[in-house]
Design an enzyme around this catalytic site. Structure first.
Site, PDB file in Angstrom:
ATOM      1  N   TYR A 267      38.768  40.977  50.184  1.00  9.00           N
ATOM      2  CA  TYR A 267      39.736  41.340  49.175  1.00  9.00           C
ATOM      3  C   TYR A 267      40.318  42.815  49.543  1.00  9.00           C
ATOM      4  CZ  TYR A 267      37.036  38.067  46.375  1.00  9.00           C
ATOM      5  OH  TYR A 267      36.402  36.975  45.813  1.00  9.00           O
TER       6      TYR A 267
ATOM      7  N   TYR B  43      43.023  39.453  29.579  1.00 10.91           N
ATOM      8  CA  TYR B  43      42.763  38.635  30.836  1.00 10.91           C
ATOM      9  C   TYR B  43      41.554  39.000  31.682  1.00 10.91           C
ATOM     10  CZ  TYR B  43      43.426  36.139  35.405  1.00 10.91           C
ATOM     11  OH  TYR B  43      43.437  35.252  36.582  1.00 10.91           O
TER      12      TYR B  43
ATOM     13  N   LEU C  30      39.772  39.144  34.908  1.00  8.11           N
ATOM     14  CA  LEU C  30      39.984  38.806  36.274  1.00  8.11           C
ATOM     15  C   LEU C  30      38.770  38.486  37.309  1.00  8.11           C
ATOM     16  CD1 LEU C  30      41.771  41.422  35.452  1.00  8.11           C
ATOM     17  CD2 LEU C  30      42.555  41.278  37.912  1.00  8.11           C
TER      18      LEU C  30
ATOM     19  N   ARG D 234      20.725  34.548  34.794  1.00  8.12           N
ATOM     20  CA  ARG D 234      20.152  33.913  33.749  1.00  8.12           C
ATOM     21  C   ARG D 234      19.209  34.921  32.813  1.00  8.12           C
ATOM     22  NH1 ARG D 234      17.114  28.964  36.211  1.00  8.12           N
ATOM     23  NH2 ARG D 234      16.758  28.668  34.057  1.00  8.12           N
TER      24      ARG D 234
ATOM     25  N   ILE E 184      22.869  38.825  31.421  1.00  5.04           N
ATOM     26  CA  ILE E 184      23.586  40.047  31.525  1.00  5.04           C
ATOM     27  C   ILE E 184      25.091  39.700  31.430  1.00  5.04           C
ATOM     28  CG2 ILE E 184      24.223  41.498  33.327  1.00  5.04           C
ATOM     29  CD1 ILE E 184      21.233  41.423  34.564  1.00  5.04           C
TER      30      ILE E 184
ATOM     31  N   HIS F  67      41.059  32.034  34.236  1.00  5.08           N
ATOM     32  CA  HIS F  67      41.369  30.866  35.210  1.00  5.08           C
ATOM     33  C   HIS F  67      39.879  30.439  35.782  1.00  5.08           C
ATOM     34  CE1 HIS F  67      45.616  32.475  35.294  1.00  5.08           C
ATOM     35  NE2 HIS F  67      45.729  31.447  34.642  1.00  5.08           N
TER      36      HIS F  67
ATOM     37  N   ASN G  42      33.843  24.301  38.972  1.00  5.18           N
ATOM     38  CA  ASN G  42      32.841  25.325  38.528  1.00  5.18           C
ATOM     39  C   ASN G  42      32.359  25.099  37.519  1.00  5.18           C
ATOM     40  OD1 ASN G  42      31.324  27.769  38.089  1.00  5.18           O
ATOM     41  ND2 ASN G  42      33.119  28.860  38.787  1.00  5.18           N
TER      42      ASN G  42
ATOM     43  N   LYS H  83      30.394  27.642  25.801  1.00  7.03           N
ATOM     44  CA  LYS H  83      29.260  28.089  25.010  1.00  7.03           C
ATOM     45  C   LYS H  83      29.496  29.376  24.209  1.00  7.03           C
ATOM     46  CE  LYS H  83      25.012  26.221  27.227  1.00  7.03           C
ATOM     47  NZ  LYS H  83      23.738  26.337  27.518  1.00  7.03           N
ATOM     48  N   ARG H  84      30.583  30.101  24.763  1.00  9.47           N
ATOM     49  CA  ARG H  84      30.839  31.414  24.062  1.00  9.47           C
ATOM     50  C   ARG H  84      32.288  31.275  23.270  1.00  9.47           C
ATOM     51  NH1 ARG H  84      28.716  36.245  25.129  1.00  9.47           N
ATOM     52  NH2 ARG H  84      29.595  36.290  23.416  1.00  9.47           N
TER      53      ARG H  84
END
Length: 221
Positions: free
Chosen positions: A63, A122, A124, A134, A137, A163, A168, A177-178
């Site tokens: 990046y 948004y 990122l 798992r 966190i 996005h 995925n 789930k959220r």
């Protein structure tokens, strides 16, 4: 609960990429820490090198340095780190922007009337070190963002969106789930180096009285 990492570089004028490196080794999970032992703090400039090393492990791309400089120093971003034994083991990066400034493909999340004056959150990036996934966190970081955006000072923020690659599945399951819902399909949205173009989804959740545009079925969905 699955944790995942993704980065949307279109905001910086580059090709977009998202990667997920957790579903391949889901049996490798070892609970190395209790959620009660994790501390949350905002990123600072001194974190740049550590965050860059983590992201290079999470994502198959280099990046731009400017992105790391921005998320570790600019107040434009909500950049929160989860820290365990003085090391960063997870982070979430988000920003608040006027709804009217969104790209064309992201319009339609809010009704036209509401969108004229509303802001929108948004996401990122959301990532957790593979040794600590798992453990809750990812949820801790996401909850912190939602709490930040639902204070009295930020009632203008009516939705949070992101996005995600259509492939995925752990990320999609996590967000569904959220209470995030599918908003739109984005054909050939991601340009992944060496892997061609991939389709994406936009997912959104509503806060502070925000809601999706009215349809015949809404609000009965």
């Amino acid at each position: 609960m699955a944790q995942f990492s993704f980065y949307n570089s279109k905001q910086h004028g580059n090709s977009e990429i998202e990667t997920n490196d957790i579903s391949r080794n889901s049996n490798d999970h070892v609970p190395l820490c209790s959620i009660n032992d994790v501390q949350l703090r905002f990123l600072v400039p001194d974190d740049l090198s550590e965050v860059r090393t983590l992201c290079q492990d999470w994502f198959p791309i280099d990046y731009p340095l400017s992105w790391y400089e921005d998320i570790t120093s600019s107040s434009r971003f909500f950049s929160l780190a989860a820290v365990y034994n003085l090391a960063i083991i997870g982070l979430i990066v988000a920003e608040i922007k006027p709804y009217r400034s969104l790209n064309k493909e992201d319009r339609g999340i809010l009704p036209d009337g509401l969108g004229k004056t509303a802001d929108i959150g948004y996401i990122l990036s959301l990532g957790v070190h593979r040794k600590h996934r798992r453990n809750g966190i990812g949820s801790l970081l996401l909850d912190s963002l939602i709490n930040h955006l639902t204070t009295a000072e930020r009632q203008s923020v009516k939705a949070i969106f992101l996005h995600v690659l259509t492939t995925n599945e752990p990320a999609i399951l996590f967000y569904e789930k959220r209470r995030f819902t599918l908003h739109s399909f984005l054909p050939y949205y991601y340009h992944i180096r060496g892997k061609g173009q991939r389709d994406g989804f936009t997912y959104v959740t509503y806060i502070n009285g925000g809601h999706q545009p009215w349809t015949i079925l809404y609000p009965f969905l």
